[in-house]
Design an enzyme around this catalytic site. Sequence first.
Site, PDB file in Angstrom:
ATOM      1  N   SER A 108       1.139  -1.337  -0.482  1.00 36.78           N
ATOM      2  CA  SER A 108       0.180  -0.525   0.054  1.00 36.78           C
ATOM      3  C   SER A 108       0.583   1.347  -0.062  1.00 36.78           C
ATOM      4  CB  SER A 108      -0.850   0.065   1.156  1.00 36.78           C
ATOM      5  OG  SER A 108       0.005  -0.025   2.430  1.00 36.78           O
TER       6      SER A 108
ATOM      7  N   LYS B 225      -6.088   3.600   8.798  1.00 36.74           N
ATOM      8  CA  LYS B 225      -5.279   4.530   8.436  1.00 36.74           C
ATOM      9  C   LYS B 225      -6.136   6.048   8.234  1.00 36.74           C
ATOM     10  CE  LYS B 225      -3.172   1.403   4.989  1.00 36.74           C
ATOM     11  NZ  LYS B 225      -2.637   1.056   3.822  1.00 36.74           N
TER      12      LYS B 225
END
Length: 816
Positions: free
Chosen positions: A714, A757
């Site tokens: 990611s 996140k």
Amino acid sequence: MRRSFFGQLDEEEERNPDPERIFWALDEPPQKDSGGPPETLPETLPCISSRDMVVFPNMVVPIVVAKPRSILALEATIEESRLLFVSSARNPEEDDGKAEPVNPVGTVCAIAKNFRGIDGRARVLLHGLFRGKISRWVSRDPYDLVRYIPWPDNPPSRTIRVEALVRQVMEQTEHLFRLNPLLSPDLLSVIRSIEDPGTLAYLVVANLGLKTSDLQKIYENRFPARRLSRVLYFLNREISLLDAKRKIQMDAKGEIDRSQREYFLREQLKAIQKELGESPEENDEMVLLSEKIETSELSMAALEEARRQLGKLSRLHPESSESGVVRSYLEWITELPWKKPQPRKIDIARAKKILDKEHLGLRKVKERLLEYLAVRILNPEGKPPILCFVGPPGVGKTSLGESVAKALGRPFVRLSLGGIRDEAEIRGHRRTYVGSLPGRVLQGMRQAGVTDPVFMLDELDKMGTDFRGDPYSALLEVLDPRQNKNFSDHYLNLPYDLSHVLFLATANVLDTLPPPLLDRLEVIDIPGYTEEEKKGIAREHLWPRQRKENGISSRQAELTDAALERLIREYTRESGVRSLERQLGSLCRKVAVGILDGGKKVFRIRPEHLEGWLGQPPFRETPEEGKPLVGVVRGLAWTPTGGDLLFVEATLLKGRGNLTITGKLGEVMQESAQAALTYVRSHGESTGIPVDFWSRKDIHLHVPEGAIPKDGPSAGITMAVAMASAATNRPVRGDIAMTGEITLRGRILPIGGLKEKLLAARRFSLKEVLIPEDNERDLSDIPAEVKNALLITPVKKMEQVFDRVFIDRVSTEDGV
């Protein structure tokens, strides 16, 4: 010549006669009983009683005279004829001086020796002369004086029946002497030499240890045949008792060896009880175990095995090691719950109230739990799934299980699986091993006491495997609703029904779980808390609990909202609230010291007080972190403890286009870096990078905090932006972060852990976050306060990313 059963009477014994010794005086050889007294004897004699004995004719016996009345009678006898009338007492405990104290039939005795001790008691050696009967009591004061008549046998002559009885008594007496080695052989010789039936009867019964009442009845009987018949009865009874005793000893000795003396005594006791027809005491261990087995509602297989093991235990030595193993096994069987549970009433409204009260936020988790409870109400016999709560530490996974148990009204059992590497911890040890026990599953069932508890398998991902087996594989049977109805534990070795148990599990990550086990679990993700949720949890639960544990009332300590916000932002960075609770506890301890030391009774905690009490904030942002920098990009990463901000740095060096990667990156992340560099080089014209630029420059990519391993795809777009920024010398915005996987064509692929996140981005006070467009559908799970605080921009191509992150273009010395 005088003979006794115990040898000659020496001078010392004549001076100090022993009351325990009984002698028999005979004129050798004894032929016949004179039947009456000499003509010169007085008609009245003083009378004393003999306790627990009968003095027979021709018997020499020492007695101790202690009563004042009897001592006066003894003194009067010594002064006159030295003759006494001695008879057994009617009731040795009661003598009021009015009722007749002795039996009417007694013995006229001569005083052979007498001695007065320093204690005032008289010790007398009596010689029985003949049998007499009291005809009248002459006086009771100051001592007993009686008139007597002789009491000879009637008829005195010997008949054929008497002769037969004499021989039978002789034979049985010889048999008795053979069975009882304690009887002296000299005594048997004396008995063989006696021809008079009366003397024979007296001599035999005097050595049988009969009660005084039985001896008195025999003594009073004037008919030799009846007297000998009674003696024969007691002889046969004594012989029967000795035979039984001998049989008991032989039976007991056949079952044990010499080293088991204690066991031999116990077996003797059992055999004696069996011969006498007596039952064991009610508190006997075997009886208690038997009652416990029969009253416990065991399954048929368990009941049959328990009875078999109980029979085995009764045949074992109580102190043997195997006896302890069997006893422990029976205790486990009887203490485990076996009874099928009764239907429990579940109130959905009450369950919802409990979940909302004890857990703030976690909307999707609560909805799934309520769905689960609703299905249990509509279909109680169904096979429920195994729920597994997955999330970072401190988010309330275990407490959720406790709330479910409270809502269901069931006991809660927590089994910590962290560090377990032995399969026997789940399935138990076989009974062949010393100290073996059932597995932790059955130990938890014993702790619960019911067959339908809520069973929490905590830290499921912390187990391991080694040479002792695979505990994950052992859990497959436990967690399968279609198999655990007949769960087999190695120690119990019986089918045990676990189908009624509600199993829950917790884990931080799922990577370590094997696919077969993961297939049996329904995973429920529990993300981290938002700042608002942490504030609510702290206000409603953590702060009151810490005040109570530290003995501080709500009036003595007040925590302002500003101080709580600073505590959350600068002193804790976590998805859960565990560190936050520790910091609140530290504040309470400071308050407690201040109350006792400084005399101040009320404390209002403001933000400026935190540094003085808790020290410098460990997570304060540095000034340069918010500034635009060339080659420095903020990415978002997922960790087992929640989301975090990840800095990616890139810088240029003279060289030939080589890539250097540092920061302890995993293989996947290194591959993402290669893909990012390939995209930047292949799209140099669109980003303003000359074609020959990479033939003159090397690039170094670094991710700080190099001691921490990092991996995952990611960070692909983050590394691409860092390389493009370094190559074009264009700074990247300091208030923006990004996450996404990059392809060689510049497409941005979706990622996981979006909520964690975004929470990390808000925690670091960022303004905008770039996410993959395919993750836009996951925004429905993001709390509204997070979406309102951040500008969340979905992107699909790297061109969109470049348009959002760069500020302006600055020319380099190379003309780029």
